[in-house]
Design an enzyme around this catalytic site. Structure first.
Site, PDB file in Angstrom:
ATOM      1  N   ASP A  86      -3.312   7.841   8.100  1.00  0.00           N
ATOM      2  CA  ASP A  86      -4.253   6.939   8.764  1.00  0.00           C
ATOM      3  C   ASP A  86      -3.472   6.108   9.791  1.00  0.00           C
ATOM      4  O   ASP A  86      -2.401   6.525  10.230  1.00  0.00           O
ATOM      5  CB  ASP A  86      -5.018   6.067   7.749  1.00  0.00           C
ATOM      6  CG  ASP A  86      -4.104   5.169   6.919  1.00  0.00           C
ATOM      7  OD1 ASP A  86      -2.901   5.054   7.245  1.00  0.00           O
ATOM      8  OD2 ASP A  86      -4.590   4.568   5.933  1.00  0.00           O
ATOM      9  N   SER A  90       0.806  -1.231   0.000  1.00  0.00           N
ATOM     10  CA  SER A  90       0.000   0.000   0.000  1.00  0.00           C
ATOM     11  C   SER A  90       0.836   1.277   0.000  1.00  0.00           C
ATOM     12  O   SER A  90       0.326   2.342  -0.327  1.00  0.00           O
ATOM     13  CB  SER A  90      -0.943   0.015   1.199  1.00  0.00           C
ATOM     14  OG  SER A  90      -0.225  -0.179   2.392  1.00  0.00           O
ATOM     15  N   HIS A 104      -0.306   4.580   7.270  1.00  0.00           N
ATOM     16  CA  HIS A 104       0.403   5.222   6.155  1.00  0.00           C
ATOM     17  C   HIS A 104       0.766   6.668   6.435  1.00  0.00           C
ATOM     18  O   HIS A 104      -0.025   7.403   7.030  1.00  0.00           O
ATOM     19  CB  HIS A 104      -0.469   5.164   4.892  1.00  0.00           C
ATOM     20  CG  HIS A 104      -0.943   3.775   4.577  1.00  0.00           C
ATOM     21  ND1 HIS A 104      -2.196   3.326   4.925  1.00  0.00           N
ATOM     22  CD2 HIS A 104      -0.304   2.747   3.992  1.00  0.00           C
ATOM     23  CE1 HIS A 104      -2.322   2.056   4.549  1.00  0.00           C
ATOM     24  NE2 HIS A 104      -1.187   1.679   3.981  1.00  0.00           N
TER      25      HIS A 104
END
Length: 355
Positions: A304, A17, A307
């Site tokens: 978040d 991600s 990240h």
């Protein structure tokens, strides 16, 4: 974006991600970011990038002189593959099962299979396998894997057996053995210029602090200690590749070194709290769909629960490209990797003889 010729003809991106720019959007998974407030500072809004703006792969494309971001494998078409492809997928790991509790994800083995599809399209368009391999030898590949083999595997004993089966040192060893094989597969597919991004201090991310920390905990030590055992194995692997694979140029980007420095100097004063409203429904640590986001994004390190915001992503890319500390990159940084590729480019057809 920088105008003019890029420093290398193409950039291929494999990862999780931290690099994903939309490959998970149409998968059945909670590991996706194609909804607001993700992308709140990105020109196209929410695209599937797991941050408020650009990710570090976007910044690296800019630093290498590309005038557009590298497209995700899920949407790239035709001759655009010659600029490179982004295969990265949120929740993906070195091990196939990592992240499975969140739903579908494109593991590193699947990303390598997707790259093989790209290569076969290239060969068809060029009409020649040798030309394709010669072209691929001039590209830069960035690979960032391993985070989810801890976050969404080893550190989740309720879903995965790995921590019951292996002590940290043993797990790190078998993980690196598999990763090494996968990177050799990438080499076999024609990659010669590869930047391998290490894992960060996963014990310091908000989601792990929420699970294991107490109010006064800055980082969860047992997590950092387990992950460090894996991190310690990168340099020997890089040496092994460069010594034993003909014309291989592998480098290691050390994310824990890049994190060294005073974040306050670049305005990052909130180092522990996520900027976005965290979901209680989607997946622990992700932004709530349509939820709020802090207005002082430039002062938050984390977007978040997992990240970074755009600013740390930019710092990571800049220091991976031009090392600030000698420990940031080994044996050299991405700007030097690009130059070594240019040297091959100048050789033209004789580059094929170097294969």
């Amino acid at each position: 974006m920088v105008k003019g010729e890029p420093q290398v003809p193409c950039l291929f991106i494999l990862g999780d991600s931290l690099f994903d720019n939309g490959n998970n959007n149409n998968l059945i998974t909670t590991a996706k970011a194609n909804y607001p407030p993700y992308g709140i500072d990105f020109p196209d809004g929410p695209t599937g990038r797991f941050t408020n703006g650009k990710n570090s792969a976007d910044f690296l494309a800019e630093l290498l002189g590309f005038d557009k971001f590298i497209e995700p494998f899920s949407t790239v078409k035709g001759v655009d593959i010659f600029r490179g492809v982004n295969y990265a997928s949120g929740a993906a790991g070195i091990r196939d099962e990592s992240g499975i509790h969140l739903g579908d994800r494109i593991s590193l083995n699947r990303q390598l299979r997707n790259h093989k599809v790209t290569i076969s399209h290239m060969s068809t368009l060029l009409g020649n396998k040798t030309l394709t391999m010669d072209y691929l030898s001039k590209c830069i590949y960035i690979v960032g894997m391993g985070n989810n083999d801890y976050i969404n595997n080893y550190l989740m004993p309720q879903f995965y057996p790995s921590s019951h089966l292996y002590k940290p040192e043993k797990y790190a060893t078998i993980l690196m053995q598999q990763y090494s094989k996968q990177l050799k597969t990438l080499y076999r597919y024609g990659a010669r210029k590869v930047a391998v991004f290490g894992v960060g201090s996963l014990g310091c991310i908000p989601a792990e602090l929420a699970s294991y920390g107490t109010k006064d905990t800055i980082c969860v030590d047992f997590i950092n200690s387990a992950v460090q055992k894996f991190a310690d194995k990168f340099k020997p692997m890089i040496d092994d590749f460069n010594n034993n694979l003909p014309n291989a140029n592998f480098i290691y980007i050390n994310l824990t070194s890049i994190a060294i420095g005073d974040p306050a100097q670049i305005g990052l004063t909130n180092l522990a709290e996520p900027c976005c409203e965290i979901s209680s429904v989607i997946a622990k640590g992700q932004c709530s769909n349509g939820g709020g986001a802090c207005s002082d994004r430039a002062s938050h390190y984390f977007w978040d629960g997992f990240h970074p915001t755009e600013i740390p992503n930019k710092v990571t890319a800049i220091r991976a490209y031009t090392a600030l500390l000698p420990t940031d990159a080994y044996p050299f940084d991405i700007s030097h990797l690009a130059v070594s590729t240019l040297a091959l480019n100048k050789l033209g057809q004789s580059g094929a003889e170097l294969m």
